[in-house]
Design a protein around this motif. Sequence first.
Motif, PDB file in Angstrom:
ATOM      1  N   GLY A 189      -3.507  -2.226  -5.356  1.00 23.05           N
ATOM      2  CA  GLY A 189      -2.701  -1.350  -4.505  1.00 23.05           C
ATOM      3  C   GLY A 189      -3.511  -0.831  -3.333  1.00 23.05           C
ATOM      4  N   ALA A 190      -4.735  -0.379  -3.593  1.00 26.88           N
ATOM      5  CA  ALA A 190      -5.590   0.177  -2.535  1.00 26.88           C
ATOM      6  C   ALA A 190      -5.870  -0.880  -1.468  1.00 26.88           C
ATOM      7  CB  ALA A 190      -6.897   0.681  -3.133  1.00 26.88           C
ATOM      8  N   ASN A 191      -6.106  -2.088  -1.936  1.00 28.57           N
ATOM      9  CA  ASN A 191      -6.366  -3.181  -0.999  1.00 28.57           C
ATOM     10  C   ASN A 191      -5.146  -3.412  -0.110  1.00 28.57           C
ATOM     11  OD1 ASN A 191      -8.056  -5.043   0.070  1.00 28.57           O
ATOM     12  ND2 ASN A 191      -7.572  -6.658  -1.394  1.00 28.57           N
ATOM     13  N   ALA A 192      -3.965  -3.385  -0.735  1.00 27.93           N
ATOM     14  CA  ALA A 192      -2.730  -3.598   0.021  1.00 27.93           C
ATOM     15  C   ALA A 192      -2.497  -2.443   0.998  1.00 27.93           C
ATOM     16  CB  ALA A 192      -1.560  -3.736  -0.948  1.00 27.93           C
ATOM     17  N   ILE A 193      -2.817  -1.230   0.590  1.00 24.37           N
ATOM     18  CA  ILE A 193      -2.673  -0.061   1.484  1.00 24.37           C
ATOM     19  C   ILE A 193      -3.598  -0.225   2.690  1.00 24.37           C
ATOM     20  CG2 ILE A 193      -3.102   2.435   1.690  1.00 24.37           C
ATOM     21  CD1 ILE A 193      -2.299   2.641  -1.315  1.00 24.37           C
ATOM     22  N   HIS A 194      -4.812  -0.631   2.393  1.00 23.77           N
ATOM     23  CA  HIS A 194      -5.785  -0.858   3.461  1.00 23.77           C
ATOM     24  C   HIS A 194      -5.284  -1.915   4.443  1.00 23.77           C
ATOM     25  CE1 HIS A 194      -9.240  -2.599   5.415  1.00 23.77           C
ATOM     26  NE2 HIS A 194      -9.107  -3.681   4.694  1.00 23.77           N
ATOM     27  N   GLU A 195      -4.773  -3.015   3.907  1.00 25.75           N
ATOM     28  CA  GLU A 195      -4.265  -4.092   4.773  1.00 25.75           C
ATOM     29  C   GLU A 195      -3.099  -3.593   5.631  1.00 25.75           C
ATOM     30  OE1 GLU A 195      -5.541  -6.801   5.487  1.00 25.75           O
ATOM     31  OE2 GLU A 195      -7.054  -7.005   3.920  1.00 25.75           O
ATOM     32  N   GLU A 196      -2.239  -2.788   5.002  1.00 25.58           N
ATOM     33  CA  GLU A 196      -1.074  -2.265   5.722  1.00 25.58           C
ATOM     34  C   GLU A 196      -1.533  -1.326   6.852  1.00 25.58           C
ATOM     35  OE1 GLU A 196       1.949  -3.238   5.419  1.00 25.58           O
ATOM     36  OE2 GLU A 196       2.939  -1.741   6.687  1.00 25.58           O
ATOM     37  N   CYS A 197      -2.535  -0.483   6.552  1.00 29.85           N
ATOM     38  CA  CYS A 197      -3.062   0.434   7.580  1.00 29.85           C
ATOM     39  C   CYS A 197      -3.666  -0.365   8.721  1.00 29.85           C
ATOM     40  CB  CYS A 197      -4.133   1.352   6.987  1.00 29.85           C
ATOM     41  SG  CYS A 197      -3.483   2.570   5.855  1.00 29.85           S
ATOM     42  N   ARG A 198      -4.349  -1.414   8.349  1.00 23.58           N
ATOM     43  CA  ARG A 198      -4.986  -2.262   9.347  1.00 23.58           C
ATOM     44  C   ARG A 198      -3.921  -2.909  10.235  1.00 23.58           C
ATOM     45  NH1 ARG A 198     -10.282  -5.610   8.278  1.00 23.58           N
ATOM     46  NH2 ARG A 198     -10.281  -6.831  10.163  1.00 23.58           N
ATOM     47  N   LYS A 199      -2.869  -3.381   9.551  1.00 25.90           N
ATOM     48  CA  LYS A 199      -1.774  -4.022  10.300  1.00 25.90           C
ATOM     49  C   LYS A 199      -1.148  -3.037  11.291  1.00 25.90           C
ATOM     50  CE  LYS A 199       2.180  -5.542   8.410  1.00 25.90           C
ATOM     51  NZ  LYS A 199       2.875  -5.931   7.193  1.00 25.90           N
ATOM     52  N   ARG A 200      -1.021  -1.777  10.833  1.00 24.98           N
ATOM     53  CA  ARG A 200      -0.399  -0.768  11.704  1.00 24.98           C
ATOM     54  C   ARG A 200      -1.388  -0.147  12.681  1.00 24.98           C
ATOM     55  NH1 ARG A 200       3.736   2.752   7.808  1.00 24.98           N
ATOM     56  NH2 ARG A 200       4.421   1.001   6.498  1.00 24.98           N
ATOM     57  N   LYS A 201      -2.629  -0.641  12.608  1.00 19.45           N
ATOM     58  CA  LYS A 201      -3.706  -0.129  13.473  1.00 19.45           C
ATOM     59  C   LYS A 201      -3.925   1.368  13.280  1.00 19.45           C
ATOM     60  CE  LYS A 201      -4.763  -3.579  16.785  1.00 19.45           C
ATOM     61  NZ  LYS A 201      -5.299  -4.415  15.743  1.00 19.45           N
ATOM     62  N   LEU A 202      -3.931   1.790  12.025  1.00 17.95           N
ATOM     63  CA  LEU A 202      -4.180   3.199  11.722  1.00 17.95           C
ATOM     64  C   LEU A 202      -5.657   3.362  11.387  1.00 17.95           C
ATOM     65  CD1 LEU A 202      -1.174   3.837   9.295  1.00 17.95           C
ATOM     66  CD2 LEU A 202      -1.313   4.353  11.741  1.00 17.95           C
ATOM     67  N   LYS A 203      -6.255   4.399  11.926  1.00 19.97           N
ATOM     68  CA  LYS A 203      -7.664   4.637  11.594  1.00 19.97           C
ATOM     69  C   LYS A 203      -7.713   5.403  10.271  1.00 19.97           C
ATOM     70  CE  LYS A 203     -11.949   6.616  13.336  1.00 19.97           C
ATOM     71  NZ  LYS A 203     -12.520   7.665  14.171  1.00 19.97           N
ATOM     72  N   VAL A 204      -7.612   4.653   9.202  1.00 17.42           N
ATOM     73  CA  VAL A 204      -7.545   5.252   7.860  1.00 17.42           C
ATOM     74  C   VAL A 204      -8.608   4.624   6.974  1.00 17.42           C
ATOM     75  CG1 VAL A 204      -6.148   5.439   5.773  1.00 17.42           C
ATOM     76  CG2 VAL A 204      -5.078   5.753   8.011  1.00 17.42           C
ATOM     77  N   ALA A 205      -9.327   5.446   6.255  1.00 15.26           N
ATOM     78  CA  ALA A 205     -10.317   4.947   5.302  1.00 15.26           C
ATOM     79  C   ALA A 205      -9.701   4.939   3.913  1.00 15.26           C
ATOM     80  CB  ALA A 205     -11.554   5.834   5.319  1.00 15.26           C
ATOM     81  N   VAL A 206      -9.785   3.803   3.245  1.00 20.40           N
ATOM     82  CA  VAL A 206      -9.302   3.724   1.862  1.00 20.40           C
ATOM     83  C   VAL A 206     -10.516   3.404   0.997  1.00 20.40           C
ATOM     84  CG1 VAL A 206      -7.731   2.603   0.253  1.00 20.40           C
ATOM     85  CG2 VAL A 206      -7.087   2.844   2.663  1.00 20.40           C
ATOM     86  N   VAL A 207     -10.794   4.271   0.069  1.00 21.80           N
ATOM     87  CA  VAL A 207     -11.997   4.108  -0.741  1.00 21.80           C
ATOM     88  C   VAL A 207     -11.625   4.042  -2.221  1.00 21.80           C
ATOM     89  CG1 VAL A 207     -14.216   5.128  -1.353  1.00 21.80           C
ATOM     90  CG2 VAL A 207     -13.268   5.479   0.932  1.00 21.80           C
ATOM     91  N   GLY A 208     -12.125   3.040  -2.904  1.00 20.05           N
ATOM     92  CA  GLY A 208     -11.803   2.912  -4.326  1.00 20.05           C
ATOM     93  C   GLY A 208     -12.968   3.281  -5.215  1.00 20.05           C
ATOM     94  N   VAL A 209     -12.703   4.051  -6.243  1.00 16.18           N
ATOM     95  CA  VAL A 209     -13.720   4.302  -7.270  1.00 16.18           C
ATOM     96  C   VAL A 209     -13.218   3.643  -8.557  1.00 16.18           C
ATOM     97  CG1 VAL A 209     -15.021   6.023  -8.584  1.00 16.18           C
ATOM     98  CG2 VAL A 209     -14.332   6.510  -6.233  1.00 16.18           C
ATOM     99  N   PRO A 210     -13.896   2.594  -8.991  1.00 14.73           N
ATOM    100  CA  PRO A 210     -13.389   1.820 -10.126  1.00 14.73           C
ATOM    101  C   PRO A 210     -13.418   2.594 -11.424  1.00 14.73           C
ATOM    102  CG  PRO A 210     -15.563   1.034  -9.479  1.00 14.73           C
ATOM    103  CD  PRO A 210     -15.168   2.059  -8.470  1.00 14.73           C
ATOM    104  N   LYS A 211     -12.295   2.548 -12.111  1.00 16.03           N
ATOM    105  CA  LYS A 211     -12.180   3.243 -13.398  1.00 16.03           C
ATOM    106  C   LYS A 211     -11.608   2.295 -14.436  1.00 16.03           C
ATOM    107  CE  LYS A 211      -8.692   3.951 -14.896  1.00 16.03           C
ATOM    108  NZ  LYS A 211      -7.250   4.033 -15.244  1.00 16.03           N
ATOM    109  N   THR A 212     -12.327   2.057 -15.479  1.00 15.53           N
ATOM    110  CA  THR A 212     -11.750   1.370 -16.618  1.00 15.53           C
ATOM    111  C   THR A 212     -12.515   1.749 -17.858  1.00 15.53           C
ATOM    112  OG1 THR A 212     -11.605  -0.723 -17.797  1.00 15.53           O
ATOM    113  CG2 THR A 212     -13.037  -0.687 -15.889  1.00 15.53           C
TER     114      THR A 212
END
Length: 488
Positions: free
Chosen positions: A286-309
């Motif tokens: 999901g985070a990756n897809a959000i990042h791609e979408e922000c990139r597509k919309r040219k939004l200056k947004v940082a998406v950072v993932g902290v892996p949890k399992t």
Amino acid sequence: MGSLSLASITDPRTISPSSYSSPSLQIPRHLAHSNGFFPFSSTGFLGRITSTGPVRAEMVKQTASAIDFSDPEWKINYQKDFERRFNIPRITDVFPDARPIPSTFCLRMRTPVSEEFAGGYPSDEEWHGYISNSDRVLLKTINFASPNSAGAVCIDPACTWVEQWVHRAGPREKIYFKPEEVKAAIVTCGGLCPGLNDVIRQVVITLEIYGVKSIVGIPFGYRGFSDSDLSEMPLSRKVVQNIHLSGGSLLGVSRGGPSVSDIVDRMQEKGINMLFVLGGNGTHAGANAIHEECRKRKLKVAVVGVPKTIDNDILLMDKTFGFDTAVEEAQRAINSAYIEAHSAYHGVGIVKLMGRDSGFIAMHASLASGQIDICLIPEVPFELHGPHGVLTHLKYLIETKGSAVVCVAEGAGQNLLQKTNAKDASGNIVLGDIGVHIQQETKKYFREIGVHADVKYIDPTYMIRACRANASDGILCAVLGQNAVSFP
Ligand SMILES: Nc1ncnc2c1ncn2[C@@H]1O[C@H](COP(=O)(O)OP(=O)(O)OP(=O)(O)O)[C@@H](O)[C@H]1O
Ligand SMILES: O=P(O)(O)OC[C@H]1O[C@](O)(CO)[C@@H](O)[C@@H]1O
Ligand SMILES: [Mg+2]
């Protein structure tokens, strides 16, 4: 939001084991930390993180089969490919004109930057606490002399030594987000895991050290972006000060939820330009897809993932947060099963533990307790019936020791159960209950062969994750939380 913030856009932070199909998979799981930093801390997107031993070995085999070892350049090419896969995207990839400012993060300065940065941003040139973008951490530390060496996983038939490096996490000297222009959001998704609150707390504290004032929590996972009756929770050091003393997530978690496009719409409406996601493989897809979408919309947004399992099944990582705590808790259940089994005439104790695709919790808890006779994990197929089956061995144990204790991971022996095709809200397959199956088959077996057996079954599933992180996980979470904000 260190320099890395730039990553933001592409979220750089790290490595993305997901996209990984290279031999890096062969890396033994004991090398991640270096100099106190956890290289994958804020890892980008772990879309597909399951990595059980056999899966890893198979991937290595596949990758190796694609390499022409007669090419004298194969090793150099392999290393270049590795570097490419672990390349960290920069904000300047999308915004070439973005200009960095000196970092506002300095551990020497305990008071937050004051006066709204009126006098400019503090530059502490004397402080040698920043990480260079060129710093690297060595992944593999064992040089296997031969493919026959115990535990060897080799790229080529000669088991050649190939260095594999990943980027080092930590604060950079230059950053790309002005703290006063940041609205940071934190969201926790998927199942619970000990330490979620510790990571939330550290992310908030570190953001405040940078000077960020606008920090919110998104309630109940990605769902919190869409449900109109759920509102964002303002976060500050004061709010999070003691949350690590409790288990669970201050923000709540959930599976399923809105579409990526809806999430990004909400982020735009709310003015969120930094998103910290704490979750597993689904969350990171999901985070990756959000990042791609922000990139597509040219939004200056940082998406950072902290892996949890809690299952600890992320490639290349020694240990994920919460795992240690889960193993510790699991031992309590094992101890109870042991006491029950050993206090009964022909007692058989059975304990089922979490582990969807991997048996790390079951295996570590079994080893640590020293009280388990049979440990069943998804990585190793087994039979219940027949001369080499688990039940025959249980009979032998009852005859020779008088009692026995079995530990089984939830994902083990799924081939022995009827498939239901049921899925949870996120689309994950709902597993059959192998613990109950073994319990029933054990009772039936001993009844049929006319041998008395007193079978006691313990399922501590949620007890091992709905608890507060232990000290070692607490420290790991603090490092992960800080690096999530400070990584490149
Ligand atoms: N491929 C995907 N694209 C976008 N969002 C996804 C994707 N897969 C899962 N998600 C979303 O990520 C969230 C969490 O996913 P999931 O329930 O699978 O947990 P997880 O992150 O894998 O954690 P856990 O380790 O507990 O399984 C859900 O809200 C789900 O809708
Ligand atoms: O019952 P829930 O909340 O969906 O979570 C259970 C699952 O979460 C996991 O811990 C994965 O994180 C699995 O081991 C387990 O199948
Ligand atoms: Mg998952």
